[in-house]
Motif scaffolding. Structure first.
Motif: not given
Length: 190
Positions: A24-45
């Motif tokens: 998700i971090c790799t994806y988030e760095n690539f697209v940098n959108d809110e869906a990726a941010h939400r996914s990262l928060i969920r994955a961390h939790f």
């Protein structure tokens, strides 16, 4: 499940959930959108909840051989309550505890299994971030308003601080337990 199997399971859960976060971090760095941010928060939790559960699972699996915990502690580790039904019989009821107290209890219980004590740092900024992070995660998982789904800079910073707090305390817990385990394994010659 025995203690050794429980430890192997925890290592595998750690590996899988960490891999999810990394992807998700790799994806988030690539697209940098809110869906990726939400996914990262969920994955961390999910990682936090998964590791808290694994600590309890190891404690329960190992207690059969070591008898470390009281009946009350076993009940909390199992997330169970008992009550009397209308006929006077004992019935079991699931008891889903709030994540923050269960996180602290699980870390302490894991340390107790290793014949030591551990007190996660709850006086620091990271613990306060963790308290806020639970609310952010709950809003993302059970959104009531559009604002619950917005991941702004403040929420991202809180998420990072909470995850750093958890990782730091989990690492310290493992270090303390490993140190005690090594000391108990070493028997000086007589």
């Amino acid at each position: 499940m025995d203690g050794e199997s429980a430890v192997a399971q925890m290592k595998e859960v750690f590996r899988v959930l960490s891999a999810d976060i990394n992807k998700i971090c790799t994806y988030e760095n690539f697209v940098n959108d809110e869906a990726a941010h939400r996914s990262l928060i969920r994955a961390h939790f999910a990682f936090i909840e998964g590791m808290v559960y694994q600590l309890r699972s190891i404690a329960l699996a190992s207690d059969a051989a070591l008898s470390v915990y009281s009946a009350e502690e076993i009940s909390v580790l199992r997330e169970e309550n008992y009550f009397l039904n209308q006929k006077g019989g004992i019935e079991r009821q699931d008891s889903f505890e709030r994540i923050l107290p269960m996180m602290l209890f699980s870390m302490r219980a894991y340390a107790k299994l290793h014949r030591t004590t551990f007190s996660p740092g709850t006086g620091a900024h990271g613990w306060e971030a963790m308290r806020k992070y639970v609310k952010i995660r709950n809003a993302l998982t059970h959104p009531k308003t559009l604002d619950d789904l917005v991941v702004n800079k403040e929420k991202t910073e809180i998420s990072s601080a909470a995850n750093e707090w958890f990782q730091r305390n989990l690492t310290e817990l493992f270090r303390v337990c490993e140190e005690v385990d090594r000391a108990f394994m070493f028997q000086p010659p007589s």
